[in-house]
Design a protein around this motif. Structure first.
Motif, PDB file in Angstrom:
ATOM      1  N   VAL A  90       0.820  -1.219   0.000  1.00  0.00           N
ATOM      2  CA  VAL A  90       0.000   0.000   0.000  1.00  0.00           C
ATOM      3  C   VAL A  90       0.856   1.272   0.000  1.00  0.00           C
ATOM      4  O   VAL A  90       0.590   2.188  -0.785  1.00  0.00           O
ATOM      5  CB  VAL A  90      -1.012  -0.012   1.168  1.00  0.00           C
ATOM      6  N   PRO A  91       1.896   1.370   0.812  1.00  0.00           N
ATOM      7  CA  PRO A  91       2.715   2.598   0.762  1.00  0.00           C
ATOM      8  C   PRO A  91       3.374   2.839  -0.600  1.00  0.00           C
ATOM      9  O   PRO A  91       3.576   3.978  -0.998  1.00  0.00           O
ATOM     10  CB  PRO A  91       3.772   2.372   1.845  1.00  0.00           C
ATOM     11  N   ILE A  92       3.677   1.759  -1.314  1.00  0.00           N
ATOM     12  CA  ILE A  92       4.278   1.912  -2.649  1.00  0.00           C
ATOM     13  C   ILE A  92       3.269   2.552  -3.590  1.00  0.00           C
ATOM     14  O   ILE A  92       3.587   3.501  -4.321  1.00  0.00           O
ATOM     15  CB  ILE A  92       4.760   0.549  -3.180  1.00  0.00           C
ATOM     16  N   TYR A  93       2.037   2.046  -3.585  1.00  0.00           N
ATOM     17  CA  TYR A  93       0.992   2.637  -4.424  1.00  0.00           C
ATOM     18  C   TYR A  93       0.698   4.071  -3.989  1.00  0.00           C
ATOM     19  O   TYR A  93       0.514   4.955  -4.825  1.00  0.00           O
ATOM     20  CB  TYR A  93      -0.278   1.784  -4.379  1.00  0.00           C
ATOM     21  N   ALA A  94       0.671   4.302  -2.686  1.00  0.00           N
ATOM     22  CA  ALA A  94       0.389   5.644  -2.160  1.00  0.00           C
ATOM     23  C   ALA A  94       1.458   6.640  -2.594  1.00  0.00           C
ATOM     24  O   ALA A  94       1.171   7.830  -2.779  1.00  0.00           O
ATOM     25  CB  ALA A  94       0.279   5.604  -0.641  1.00  0.00           C
ATOM     26  N   LYS A  95       2.670   6.165  -2.766  1.00  0.00           N
ATOM     27  CA  LYS A  95       3.773   7.029  -3.197  1.00  0.00           C
ATOM     28  C   LYS A  95       3.596   7.485  -4.644  1.00  0.00           C
ATOM     29  O   LYS A  95       4.004   8.580  -5.015  1.00  0.00           O
ATOM     30  CB  LYS A  95       5.082   6.251  -3.041  1.00  0.00           C
TER      31      LYS A  95
END
Length: 75
Positions: A11-16
């Protein structure tokens, strides 16, 4: 491992890279016939693309070796 642990990592990768609106758009797209087709075909496309990349790399390596041999023979 629990699937939630992978989600927590991804999720943090997509959020980035995507906004909340982007994610909503991606979800909407993936619910369309074309989006569903992409999901279905993507593993095959990745597999074929990786094979093409390996072939390209082998050809590149062969050309490099040929140039090295040509330079060595010219000395």
């Amino acid at each position: 491992m629990k699937p939630e642990e992978l989600v927590d990592l991804v999720v943090p990768i997509y959020a980035k890279h995507f906004t909340q609106a982007d994610i909503r758009g991606l979800i909407a797209f993936h619910q369309t016939p074309l989006g569903k087709k992409l999901i279905d075909k993507q593993p095959l496309i990745m597999q074929e693309s990786m094979a093409a990349g390996r072939l390209w790399g082998m050809r590149l390596g062969q050309r490099a070796m040929q140039k090295i041999k040509e330079k060595g023979a010219g000395q």
